[in-house]
Structure formats: structure tokens, C-alpha cells
Scaffold this motif. Structure first.
Motif, short mmCIF file in Angstrom:
data_model
loop_
_atom_site.label_atom_id
_atom_site.label_comp_id
_atom_site.label_asym_id
_atom_site.label_seq_id
_atom_site.Cartn_x
_atom_site.Cartn_y
_atom_site.Cartn_z
N ASN A 78 1.05 -1.31 0.02
CA ASN A 78 -0.11 0.05 -0.08
C ASN A 78 0.72 1.10 -0.05
OD1 ASN A 78 -2.87 -0.88 0.60
ND2 ASN A 78 -1.64 -2.31 1.93
N LEU A 79 1.95 1.22 -0.59
CA LEU A 79 2.98 2.36 -0.53
C LEU A 79 2.54 3.45 -1.10
CD1 LEU A 79 5.86 3.18 0.14
CD2 LEU A 79 6.80 2.45 -2.06
N ARG A 80 1.70 3.38 -2.29
CA ARG A 80 1.15 4.69 -3.09
C ARG A 80 0.23 5.35 -2.12
NH1 ARG A 80 -2.93 6.06 -5.51
NH2 ARG A 80 -4.18 4.21 -5.02
N PRO A 81 -0.81 4.66 -1.71
CA PRO A 81 -1.89 5.60 -0.79
C PRO A 81 -1.10 5.94 0.62
CG PRO A 81 -2.38 3.27 -0.76
CD PRO A 81 -1.47 3.26 -1.78
N VAL A 82 -0.31 5.47 1.00
CA VAL A 82 0.51 5.83 2.24
C VAL A 82 1.16 7.06 1.77
CG1 VAL A 82 2.34 5.30 3.68
CG2 VAL A 82 0.63 3.65 3.22
N ALA A 83 2.01 6.86 0.74
CA ALA A 83 2.91 8.02 0.52
C ALA A 83 1.96 9.44 -0.17
CB ALA A 83 3.67 7.89 -0.84
N LEU A 84 0.87 9.17 -0.50
CA LEU A 84 0.01 10.19 -0.91
C LEU A 84 -0.46 10.84 0.36
CD1 LEU A 84 -2.06 8.95 -3.93
CD2 LEU A 84 -0.33 10.80 -4.13
N LEU A 85 -0.57 10.15 1.31
CA LEU A 85 -1.45 10.56 2.96
C LEU A 85 -0.21 11.27 3.41
CD1 LEU A 85 -4.06 8.13 3.53
CD2 LEU A 85 -4.55 10.53 3.06
N SER A 86 0.95 10.49 3.80
CA SER A 86 2.19 11.04 4.79
C SER A 86 2.80 12.17 3.99
CB SER A 86 3.01 9.52 4.79
OG SER A 86 3.44 9.16 3.79
N VAL A 309 -9.26 22.17 8.84
CA VAL A 309 -8.64 20.96 8.84
C VAL A 309 -9.27 19.68 8.67
CG1 VAL A 309 -7.55 19.39 10.63
CG2 VAL A 309 -6.88 21.66 10.61
N VAL A 310 -10.52 19.69 8.91
CA VAL A 310 -11.54 18.64 8.52
C VAL A 310 -11.84 18.73 7.07
CG1 VAL A 310 -13.76 17.68 8.74
CG2 VAL A 310 -12.52 18.31 10.65
N VAL A 311 -12.11 19.77 6.55
CA VAL A 311 -12.45 20.08 5.14
C VAL A 311 -11.29 19.83 4.35
CG1 VAL A 311 -13.34 21.55 3.38
CG2 VAL A 311 -14.41 21.33 5.70
N VAL A 312 -10.10 20.29 4.43
CA VAL A 312 -8.88 20.02 3.81
C VAL A 312 -8.55 18.54 3.48
CG1 VAL A 312 -6.43 20.33 3.74
CG2 VAL A 312 -7.89 22.43 3.81
N ARG A 313 -8.68 17.67 4.65
CA ARG A 313 -8.55 16.44 4.34
C ARG A 313 -9.24 15.58 3.36
NH1 ARG A 313 -5.28 12.44 6.83
NH2 ARG A 313 -6.08 10.18 6.95
N PHE A 314 -10.90 15.97 3.42
CA PHE A 314 -11.66 15.47 2.49
C PHE A 314 -11.23 15.87 1.30
CE2 PHE A 314 -14.47 14.50 6.11
CZ PHE A 314 -15.05 13.31 5.81
N VAL A 315 -10.75 17.33 1.06
CA VAL A 315 -10.60 17.42 -0.16
C VAL A 315 -9.42 16.97 -1.06
CG1 VAL A 315 -9.68 19.66 -1.52
CG2 VAL A 315 -11.39 19.95 0.28
N TRP A 316 -8.50 16.57 -0.09
CA TRP A 316 -7.40 15.63 -0.58
C TRP A 316 -7.78 14.14 -0.72
CZ3 TRP A 316 -2.54 16.52 -2.61
CH2 TRP A 316 -1.58 15.44 -2.61
N VAL A 317 -8.16 13.62 0.22
CA VAL A 317 -8.41 12.03 0.11
C VAL A 317 -9.42 11.54 -0.86
CG1 VAL A 317 -9.66 10.33 1.33
CG2 VAL A 317 -7.88 11.94 2.67
N TYR A 318 -10.36 12.34 -1.36
CA TYR A 318 -11.25 11.86 -2.27
C TYR A 318 -10.50 11.78 -3.71
CZ TYR A 318 -15.14 10.78 0.40
OH TYR A 318 -15.98 10.11 1.23
N PRO A 319 -9.86 12.91 -4.20
CA PRO A 319 -9.22 12.93 -5.56
C PRO A 319 -7.98 11.94 -5.54
CG PRO A 319 -9.64 15.32 -4.87
CD PRO A 319 -9.96 14.47 -3.64
N ALA A 320 -7.17 11.75 -4.34
CA ALA A 320 -6.09 11.08 -4.23
C ALA A 320 -6.48 9.61 -4.16
CB ALA A 320 -5.37 11.40 -2.82
N THR A 321 -7.63 9.29 -3.85
CA THR A 321 -8.16 8.06 -3.78
C THR A 321 -8.62 7.45 -4.93
OG1 THR A 321 -8.70 8.37 -1.45
CG2 THR A 321 -9.77 6.21 -2.57
N TYR A 322 -9.58 8.28 -5.66
CA TYR A 322 -10.22 7.79 -7.06
C TYR A 322 -9.71 8.31 -8.27
CZ TYR A 322 -14.18 6.18 -3.79
OH TYR A 322 -14.64 5.88 -2.84
N LEU A 323 -8.69 9.27 -8.25
CA LEU A 323 -8.03 9.63 -9.72
C LEU A 323 -7.05 8.72 -10.19
CD1 LEU A 323 -7.71 13.58 -9.40
CD2 LEU A 323 -9.27 12.24 -10.91
N PRO A 324 -6.22 8.20 -9.24
CA PRO A 324 -4.96 7.29 -9.77
C PRO A 324 -5.66 6.04 -10.34
CG PRO A 324 -4.42 8.32 -7.63
CD PRO A 324 -5.76 8.61 -7.67
#
Length: 533
Positions: A78-86, A309-324
Motif C-alpha cells: 500500500n505504498l502509493r496511498p500511504v505516500a500520498l497521505l504521509s 482541517v477537516v475539510v482540507v483532508r476530505f478535499v485531498w483524500v477523495y481525489p487522491a483515492t479515486y483519480l489514480p
């Protein structure tokens, strides 16, 4: 120096954590609440989070115990999703939260806002592990959250140093900032890679479990200090070393593994308990420092920053999860498309913790020009309220959200079946090896001892399969549970007799300890406690 406040902190926080294990409330939340209440009790001393203590003394062992129990293979898968988040999310949150705070909070300079963004960017490793264990998240979601929280502190600390340099007037350029980030990241990994093999060699060549466990306690501090000495990331060095040692723990002898598991379980429990209690105890200090800002005004800003802080995480997580997966067929075939429920959990599970507060308290009082750091007290307050807000709001609601979404947790029957099949293959190999050994005249044994060896292996082979069988209609126990209960009762009877013989002076205390240790080992073999007990 009076040690009583420190002893009291450890004792009370451990007691509160013990109570939390018997309630549905996650321990981190109860400990923070207890700290908040205790902070206003008369006679409670002022506990201050010092970054020079928290980062080099508390963070390394907490990171080490979380990383050594993580799966290197799962993290690599799971290196790709971990790197995108961390990495990606932390840098994005630093800029996005900083810019939003600059726009939302009057008179907050952009440089100070970016410092705030870096401080509140990383979700906490300890919180993520504690909550994930409690709510029973699916394995992949747990791996991603834990992997993120292990690495993101390094990204956030580096981003904080760059933002702080700009805020205090060091005039660090973008190029210099990127260079420091690369040095910290690759330098920390390099130090970890250099240390992991020699440390593992030393662990496997020390012959006494006591020495091996002493080394185990020193390893996280050695890795962290070595990396920080060359201005690299101590966090990444600790994580790399811990992942390698955890992956190769089977090469260490059994006595060391048994001792090490017990020692680190205690260390993690004590440190986690004290850390969360310390978070709550910072409230009076933070409020006293507000100065010209009124509490009501500051709370209004705190709500805005928390929402950002809460909204920014949603803004990042959804595109980072579904676009790749949409853009890459290879990713889509290898990883599939994550479910909406698991994505929502990852987006919501962004609890902040002690690292954010420790970094915030390291902000200097004055800049290089001798002027007061702009809005330092407000940044401390907003960090504190963001940590408390994420712990309470997200931490309390996460278990309920998991239940509502009906996320599939670990399938106990499937895991038991896999365990039984693995044990069956191992037992078949052990049977063949035993027969080979017994065929050698040098290994001749009396028949009773030979049969005992075979019985022990048969017991190991059958124990896991018995857990899959029908439970006892009278007790609800599986055959394996009944066996362990009866074995413990029989051993307890033997133990009582040994103690009675000691009391009657028919054996001495040294012999009693030897006999009890033998029984303890037999009981450990017959009965395995679950992780949650």
C-alpha cells in the motif's frame, strides 16, 4: 528536582487508561478529558510540553513500538496511498490550512499561518493505532492509516522548520526549503538503512535475553539521535529500523521475543497514557498565553481552523483515492477501486495528537529581529483546540461511523482457517523431521518421552482446528478453550502445592522460583491471551 509530579502523572494516567479499557470510550479521549479536568484541580502542578523532551525522548519509542508491530509487506503493498497521505497530504494541508487560517483569522500573518498549517497537518501515530485497534477497522484501512501516521511526522516537522525559518526572518528560499526536505527525507531513510543490519546482527548475536531487550529499548533513541545529528529525519530512521527488525523478529530467540513483547507492551501503555493526559493538562497554560485575544474570540477562530482541517483532508483524500485508479489501468488492476465507506473512514480519521502540540510549543518567543513572534500564543491555542477537537469529535464519532457504514472487519473464521492450514503444513514438516531425528541412534529416547514429543505436536496441530468446531452447548466454549481452562486449573493446583511446600520449609524460595517458572512456561504454552486483554 521533585520527582513526585512525574510519578503522579504516570500513575494516574495509567489508572485512567485501565478504567478506559473497561468502558466503550477510547482511552485517548478519556485521558484527554481527565487531563482537562485535572488541570483545574487545586494542587495539580503545571505540566508543560517541551519539544526538547517530547520529540527525542517520547516520540522515538512510541514510533518504534507502532512500526515494529506493523507489516512491512502490507505497507509495501500500500505504498502509493500511504505516500500520498504521509507526504502529499501533509504538504497540501500545510499550505491549504495555513492559507485558510490567514484568510479567516484577522491579523494573523501569512508566515505564522503557514507555521500553524505545518503544526496541525500530521494525524497522530499513537491516536491512529489506538483508535484503529478499538474500532476494528478493515486490514487495508488500518494499514494505510498506520502507515500514514508513521511517516507524516517527518514531513510535518520538515515543513514546520521551513515555515518557521520564513516566519522568524531567516529568509529561507523555496530552493533551500526543498533541499532541506530532501535531506531530511532521504537522509533519515539512509540512516535507517545503515543502522538496521548492524543492529539486527547485534540482536541475534547477543546470547542473553536481558541484554537483547536492553538493546531493544535503546534502538529507537539511537536511530533518532543518529539521524538528527546529521540534520536528517529521526522519525524516518526509527521507522525504517523498526520495520526491518519487526520483519526479521523470527530470527531472534524465543526468550527474547517473549520478554520483548511484554516490555514494549508496558512501555507503550505507560507512554501513550501519559502523553494523552499531558495534552489535556496544557489547557491552563494555553489560556494564560492568549493575552490580548479574548477567549470567546479565540474560540471562534478555533472553530474555523478546526473546520478547515477537516475539510482540507476530505478535499485531498477523495481525489487522491479515486483519480489514480481512473488514470492508470495498472493501479486499477493491482489495487481495485476503494469502497466509498473505506474512503470516508480514511478521510474522517484525521485525529491530531501530542506531536502537533510539542512542535507548537517549540515556536520561539522572538524572531531574529528581536521582535515577538507574531501571534505565537494564538497559534498555540489554535493547535490545542484543533488537537482536542479532532480527538473528541472525530475520535468519538469514528466507532459509530464504522458501525453505521457496516464496514467488514476482520473475518475471524477465515483467519482461523488460514492459521489452521499453516499449522497443518508446519506440523507435517515437523513430523517428518522428528521421524528423521529419531531414526538416528544418537537421538534414542525412552518410549514415554518419544510419545510426549508426538503428543505435543499433535496438540499444536489440532488446537487451531478445534477453534473452528462446534462450541460446548453448556459453556459456549470451543474444545480448545476448554482445554486451556482445564490446563490452567491443573497448573494452578500444582502452584498451590509448591507454595504450601515452601511455607512448610520443605523447599526453599530458590527452588520455588524455579518450579514456578517451569509452570509459567507451560501455562504460556497452554493458554494464549488475546491482544485486547
Amino acid at each position: 528536582m521533585d520527582a513526585l509530579p512525574l510519578v503522579a502523572l504516570v500513575a494516574v494516567s495509567a489508572a485512567v487508561a485501565g478504567v478506559a479499557r473497561r468502558t466503550p470510550v477510547p482511552a485517548p479521549l478519556l485521558l484527554v478529558a481527565a487531563g482537562l479536568l485535572a488541570s483545574y484541580l487545586p494542587g495539580v502542578p503545571a505540566y508543560t510540553l517541551d519539544a526538547h523532551i517530547v520529540l527525542p525522548l517520547l516520540l522515538p519509542p512510541l514510533l518504534y513500538t507502532a512500526a515494529v508491530d506493523s507489516s512491512y509487506l502490507d505497507l509495501r503493498a500500500n505504498l502509493r496511498p500511504v505516500a500520498l497521505l504521509s507526504v502529499g497530504y501533509v504538504l497540501f494541508a500545510t499550505v491549504a490550512v495555513g492559507w485558510l487560517a490567514y484568510r479567516l483569522v484577522p491579523d494573523l500573518p501569512l508566515t505564522a499561518a503557514l507555521v500553524l498549517g505545518a503544526v496541525v497537518a500530521p494525524p497522530d501515530a499513537v491516536t491512529a493505532a489506538a483508535i484503529a485497534r478499538r474500532v476494528g477497522l478493515p486490514a487495508r484501512v488500518t494499514t494505510i492509516l498506520q502507515g500514514e501516521s508513521l511517516v507524516n511526522d517527518a514531513t510535518a516537522i520538515t515543513a514546520f522548520r521551513v515555515a518557521l525559518a520564513a516566519a522568524v526572518g531567516e529568509g529561507m528560499s523555496w530552493g533551500a526549503g526543498i533541499g532541506e526536505f530532501l535531506l531530511a527525507s532521504f537522509g533519515g531513510i539512509a540512516v535507517g538503512l545503515l543502522l538496521m543490519v548492524p543492529l539486527h546482527w547485534l540482536r541475534t548475536h547477543l546470547k542473553e535475553a536481558l541484554l537483547q531487550n536492553t538493546l531493544s529499548l535503546l534502538i529507537p533513541f539511537v536511530a533518532y539521535a543518529a539521524a538528527e545529528r546529521v540534520h536528517a529525519s529521526g522519525v524516518l530512521a526509527v521507522v525504517v529500523v523498526a520495520l526491518y527488525l519487526g520483519h526479521r523478529s523470527w530470527q531472534v530467540d524465543f526468550a527474547t521475543r517473549l520478554q520483548e513483547a511484554a516490555v514494549w507492551k508496558m512501555v507503550a501503555f505507560v507512554l501513550e497514557s501519559a502523553v494523552f493526559a499531558l495534552i489535556g493538562l496544557q489547557l491552563p497554560l494555553v489560556l494564560r498565553g492568549l493575552g490580548s485575544y479574548g477567549v470567546a474570540e479565540a474560540l471562534g477562530y478555533a472553530v474555523l481552523v478546526f473546520l478547515a482541517v477537516v475539510v482540507v483532508r476530505f478535499v485531498w483524500v477523495y481525489p487522491a483515492t479515486y483519480l489514480p485508479p481512473r488514470l492508470s489501468r495498472r493501479i486499477r488492476e493491482r489495487e481495485g477501486t476503494p469502497s466509498a465507506a473505506s474512503t470516508l473512514i480514511v478521510a474522517w480519521a484525521g485525529m491530531r495528537g501530542v506531536v502537533s502540540l510539542a512542535i507548537a510549543f517549540s515556536i520561539p518567543l522572538v524572531t531574529h529581529d528581536g521582535e515577538e513572534f507574531p501571534a505565537r500564543n494564538l497559534v498555540l491555542f489554535l493547535t490545542f483546540t484543533t488537537v482536542i477537537g479532532t480527538l473528541v469529535v472525530q475520535g468519538l464519532s469514528l466507532p459509530l461511523l464504522v458501525r453505521v457504514l457496516k464496514l467488514p472487519g476482520r473475518n475471524a473464521r477465515t483467519e482461523t482457517l488460514a492459521e489452521a492450514q499453516a499449522q497443518s503444513e508446519a506440523s507435517a514438516a515437523a513430523d517428518a523431521r522428528l521421524e528423521e531425528l529419531l531414526a538416528d541412534p544418537r537421538n534414542a529416547l525412552p518410549d514415554p518421552l518419544t510419545e510426549r514429543l508426538r503428543a505435543v505436536m499433535e496438540r499444536r496441530r489440532n488446537a487451531v482446528w478445534e477453534r473452528l468446531g462446534s462450541p460446548n452447548p453448556l459453556t459456549g466454549e470451543s474444545a480448545d478453550d476448554t482445554y486451556r481452562r482445564l490446563a490452567r486449573n491443573v497448573i494452578a493446583t500444582e502452584r498451590d502445592v509448591f507454595v504450601k511446600l515452601r511455607d512448610e520449609r520443605r523447599i526453599d524460595d530458590e527452588m520455588l522460583r524455579a518450579l514456578l517458572r517451569r509452570l509459567d512456561l507451560e501455562e504460556a504454552a497452554a493458554y494464549r491471551e488475546s491482544d485486547g486483554d
